[in-house]
Design a protein around this motif. Structure first.
Motif, PDB file in Angstrom:
ATOM      1  N   ASP A  79      36.824 -10.410  27.438  1.00 29.32           N
ATOM      2  CA  ASP A  79      37.749  -9.788  28.520  1.00 29.32           C
ATOM      3  C   ASP A  79      37.883  -8.273  27.966  1.00 29.32           C
ATOM      4  O   ASP A  79      37.967  -7.346  28.052  1.00 29.32           O
ATOM      5  CB  ASP A  79      39.122 -10.234  29.162  1.00 29.32           C
ATOM      6  CG  ASP A  79      38.604 -11.359  30.073  1.00 29.32           C
ATOM      7  OD1 ASP A  79      37.826 -11.338  31.058  1.00 29.32           O
ATOM      8  OD2 ASP A  79      39.489 -11.914  30.324  1.00 29.32           O
ATOM      9  N   ALA A  80      38.289  -8.321  26.652  1.00 30.63           N
ATOM     10  CA  ALA A  80      38.134  -7.237  25.738  1.00 30.63           C
ATOM     11  C   ALA A  80      37.351  -6.270  25.889  1.00 30.63           C
ATOM     12  O   ALA A  80      37.112  -5.052  25.258  1.00 30.63           O
ATOM     13  CB  ALA A  80      38.648  -7.746  23.952  1.00 30.63           C
ATOM     14  N   ILE A  81      35.736  -6.933  25.953  1.00 32.07           N
ATOM     15  CA  ILE A  81      34.766  -5.884  25.922  1.00 32.07           C
ATOM     16  C   ILE A  81      34.508  -5.916  27.454  1.00 32.07           C
ATOM     17  O   ILE A  81      33.800  -4.394  27.749  1.00 32.07           O
ATOM     18  CB  ILE A  81      33.555  -7.631  25.775  1.00 32.07           C
ATOM     19  CG1 ILE A  81      33.700  -7.785  23.653  1.00 32.07           C
ATOM     20  CG2 ILE A  81      32.042  -6.361  25.413  1.00 32.07           C
ATOM     21  CD1 ILE A  81      32.501  -8.803  23.120  1.00 32.07           C
ATOM     22  N   ASN A  82      34.059  -6.816  27.787  1.00 31.08           N
ATOM     23  CA  ASN A  82      33.813  -6.669  30.127  1.00 31.08           C
ATOM     24  C   ASN A  82      34.631  -5.746  30.384  1.00 31.08           C
ATOM     25  O   ASN A  82      34.777  -4.456  31.210  1.00 31.08           O
ATOM     26  CB  ASN A  82      33.498  -7.847  30.286  1.00 31.08           C
ATOM     27  CG  ASN A  82      32.773  -8.526  29.830  1.00 31.08           C
ATOM     28  OD1 ASN A  82      31.535  -7.579  29.736  1.00 31.08           O
ATOM     29  ND2 ASN A  82      33.006  -9.386  30.130  1.00 31.08           N
ATOM     30  N   ASN A 195      28.919 -14.621  40.688  1.00 37.88           N
ATOM     31  CA  ASN A 195      30.378 -14.526  40.744  1.00 37.88           C
ATOM     32  C   ASN A 195      30.052 -14.133  38.429  1.00 37.88           C
ATOM     33  O   ASN A 195      31.006 -13.086  37.682  1.00 37.88           O
ATOM     34  CB  ASN A 195      31.416 -15.463  40.546  1.00 37.88           C
ATOM     35  CG  ASN A 195      32.940 -14.883  40.322  1.00 37.88           C
ATOM     36  OD1 ASN A 195      33.130 -13.620  40.234  1.00 37.88           O
ATOM     37  ND2 ASN A 195      34.201 -15.643  39.202  1.00 37.88           N
ATOM     38  N   ASP A 196      29.269 -14.456  38.271  1.00 39.37           N
ATOM     39  CA  ASP A 196      29.185 -14.630  36.879  1.00 39.37           C
ATOM     40  C   ASP A 196      28.764 -12.966  35.983  1.00 39.37           C
ATOM     41  O   ASP A 196      28.436 -12.963  34.813  1.00 39.37           O
ATOM     42  CB  ASP A 196      28.172 -15.285  35.868  1.00 39.37           C
ATOM     43  CG  ASP A 196      29.134 -16.428  35.761  1.00 39.37           C
ATOM     44  OD1 ASP A 196      30.441 -17.183  35.829  1.00 39.37           O
ATOM     45  OD2 ASP A 196      28.097 -17.191  35.669  1.00 39.37           O
ATOM     46  N   PHE A 197      27.471 -12.541  37.359  1.00 44.14           N
ATOM     47  CA  PHE A 197      27.435 -10.932  37.085  1.00 44.14           C
ATOM     48  C   PHE A 197      28.292 -10.628  36.421  1.00 44.14           C
ATOM     49  O   PHE A 197      28.050  -9.633  35.693  1.00 44.14           O
ATOM     50  CB  PHE A 197      26.815 -10.409  38.439  1.00 44.14           C
ATOM     51  CG  PHE A 197      25.455 -11.160  38.409  1.00 44.14           C
ATOM     52  CD1 PHE A 197      24.064 -10.611  37.864  1.00 44.14           C
ATOM     53  CD2 PHE A 197      25.035 -12.812  39.104  1.00 44.14           C
ATOM     54  CE1 PHE A 197      22.421 -10.955  38.148  1.00 44.14           C
ATOM     55  CE2 PHE A 197      23.661 -13.146  39.052  1.00 44.14           C
ATOM     56  CZ  PHE A 197      22.723 -12.132  39.078  1.00 44.14           C
ATOM     57  N   LYS A 198      29.238  -9.796  36.903  1.00 39.63           N
ATOM     58  CA  LYS A 198      30.098  -8.997  35.997  1.00 39.63           C
ATOM     59  C   LYS A 198      30.497  -9.427  35.448  1.00 39.63           C
ATOM     60  O   LYS A 198      30.828  -7.991  34.265  1.00 39.63           O
ATOM     61  CB  LYS A 198      31.506  -9.214  36.627  1.00 39.63           C
ATOM     62  CG  LYS A 198      32.609 -10.003  36.200  1.00 39.63           C
ATOM     63  CD  LYS A 198      34.095 -10.121  37.078  1.00 39.63           C
ATOM     64  CE  LYS A 198      34.596 -11.045  36.922  1.00 39.63           C
ATOM     65  NZ  LYS A 198      33.861 -12.755  37.592  1.00 39.63           N
ATOM     66  N   ALA A 199      30.313 -10.419  34.246  1.00 40.48           N
ATOM     67  CA  ALA A 199      30.660 -10.864  32.296  1.00 40.48           C
ATOM     68  C   ALA A 199      29.263 -10.644  31.740  1.00 40.48           C
ATOM     69  O   ALA A 199      29.215 -10.980  30.708  1.00 40.48           O
ATOM     70  CB  ALA A 199      31.220 -11.733  32.050  1.00 40.48           C
ATOM     71  N   ASP A 203      29.253 -11.743  28.192  1.00 37.78           N
ATOM     72  CA  ASP A 203      28.664 -13.404  27.632  1.00 37.78           C
ATOM     73  C   ASP A 203      27.849 -12.970  26.873  1.00 37.78           C
ATOM     74  O   ASP A 203      27.612 -13.931  26.157  1.00 37.78           O
ATOM     75  CB  ASP A 203      28.286 -13.783  29.350  1.00 37.78           C
ATOM     76  CG  ASP A 203      29.244 -14.121  30.090  1.00 37.78           C
ATOM     77  OD1 ASP A 203      30.946 -13.900  29.494  1.00 37.78           O
ATOM     78  OD2 ASP A 203      29.276 -13.934  31.132  1.00 37.78           O
ATOM     79  N   LYS A 204      26.751 -12.356  26.951  1.00 41.09           N
ATOM     80  CA  LYS A 204      25.738 -11.929  26.090  1.00 41.09           C
ATOM     81  C   LYS A 204      26.376 -11.644  24.326  1.00 41.09           C
ATOM     82  O   LYS A 204      25.352 -12.544  23.359  1.00 41.09           O
ATOM     83  CB  LYS A 204      24.924 -10.767  26.439  1.00 41.09           C
ATOM     84  CG  LYS A 204      23.686 -10.981  26.844  1.00 41.09           C
ATOM     85  CD  LYS A 204      23.348  -9.254  27.884  1.00 41.09           C
ATOM     86  CE  LYS A 204      22.410  -9.686  28.517  1.00 41.09           C
ATOM     87  NZ  LYS A 204      21.659  -8.142  29.129  1.00 41.09           N
ATOM     88  N   GLN A 205      26.980 -11.254  24.570  1.00 38.95           N
ATOM     89  CA  GLN A 205      27.964 -10.836  23.164  1.00 38.95           C
ATOM     90  C   GLN A 205      28.691 -12.322  22.493  1.00 38.95           C
ATOM     91  O   GLN A 205      28.630 -12.391  20.976  1.00 38.95           O
ATOM     92  CB  GLN A 205      28.450  -9.846  22.858  1.00 38.95           C
ATOM     93  CG  GLN A 205      27.865  -8.119  23.132  1.00 38.95           C
ATOM     94  CD  GLN A 205      28.891  -7.102  23.138  1.00 38.95           C
ATOM     95  OE1 GLN A 205      29.615  -6.609  22.762  1.00 38.95           O
ATOM     96  NE2 GLN A 205      28.402  -5.802  23.943  1.00 38.95           N
TER      97      GLN A 205
END
Length: 299
Positions: A79-82, A195-199, A203-205
């Motif tokens: 979440d610190a990234i997204n 729902n995973d699209f928002k992250a 998620d990649k990182q």
């Protein structure tokens, strides 16, 4: 807000941030699924409204809220990234307060679940363990684009449906109820994938192999739509097989509405996934409700 530094340091959690942590907007699906289970049991709620209301509160604010708190704590680096403005990375829930809230709500879940008898308590134990298995290392099933959404779909739709039917029946639900609940739980895998699209970037990182990461947004959206559709087609077929054709037609009409929503989603899934989660998911849940009343009539 785009940065955690926009908020002054705190020693105690901000009340509004605590509410955000347990995400009331996510409570609706399991609460509704529990009610679907109660309806599908065919048992009259007269004299048992207490366990119906308690079960709805357990499924939504308590267990689902706990799972959201646990997920936010375990996802604080993502979440610190997204979304650095969220309660934990922004510092509005400082230190280890996010963990303490999640643990306290886990204990509360078990205490409340024990009031619903052995079936309700067993389902609650499963739900609590599943929430931590999804989010926490070393298991962290969230890392898998297949196992993670599958577990969440089971706990959001199948488990509360089963629990509502079992608590009202004071025993194991009928096999028809179990089959339909399981089918809608499988379909919910697709909802969780969207729902995973928002992250996606975070998620990649951080090594979370969601389907949008491993397949790409377009293919992942197509897979999600297929996973949502196939179980509903099976439910429609079962309605006709069980001599409930009007219910089958009604569920087919709801599915047709989802097909329209999918035509909006698929050309631009990254942008339209939040829209579909409001539109298509509402139609999906409507089909669940129709199926629940069909099962009640069957009972």
């Amino acid at each position: 807000m785009t940065s955690a530094t926009a908020f002054p340091p705190r020693r105690l959690p901000e009340p509004a941030a605590m509410l955000w942590l347990i995400k009331p907007i996510t409570w609706f699906p399991p609460m509704w699924a529990y009610l679907c289970g109660a309806v599908s049991s065919g048992v009259s709620p007269d004299g048992r409204w207490g366990v119906v209301i308690l079960g709805v509160l357990l499924a939504g604010p308590i267990v689902c809220g706990m799972s959201q708190a646990a997920n936010d704590w375990c996802d604080r680096h993502v979440d610190a990234i997204n979304e650095p403005y969220r309660p934990i990375p922004s510092g509005r829930i400082p230190g280890r307060w996010g963990l303490w809230i999640a643990l306290a709500m886990s204990v509360l879940s078990l205490i409340v679940g024990a009031q619903l008898g052995p079936w309700g308590f067993g389902a609650t134990v499963f739900g609590v363990l599943a929430a931590w298995a999804y989010s926490a290392e070393p298991v962290r099933l969230k890392k898998s684009g297949w196992w993670g959404p599958g577990l969440v779909g089971l706990c959001y739709e199948g488990l509360p449906w089963f629990t509502g039917a079992a608590v009202l029946s004071a025993g194991a639900p009928s096999w028809q109820v179990v089959v339909v609940a399981a089918l809608y739980a499988v379909g919910a895998h697709g909802i969780m994938t969207l729902n995973d699209f928002k992250a996606l970037e975070g998620d990649k990182q951080t090594g979370v192999n969601s389907l949008p990461v491993t397949l790409g947004p377009e293919r992942a959206a197509g897979v999600a739509c297929g996973i949502m559709t196939l179980p509903q087609l099976v439910v429609i077929a079962l309605m006709f097989a069980w001599d409930k054709p009007l219910f089958g037609v009604a569920i087919a009409a709801v599915l047709a509405g989802q097909f329209w929503a999918m035509t909006v989603l698929l050309p631009d899934p990254k942008a339209k996934a939040p829209w579909y989660n409001g539109t298509g998911v509402t139609l999906y849940v409507s089909g669940m409700t129709i199926a629940a009343f069909a099962l009640r009539a069957l009972a």
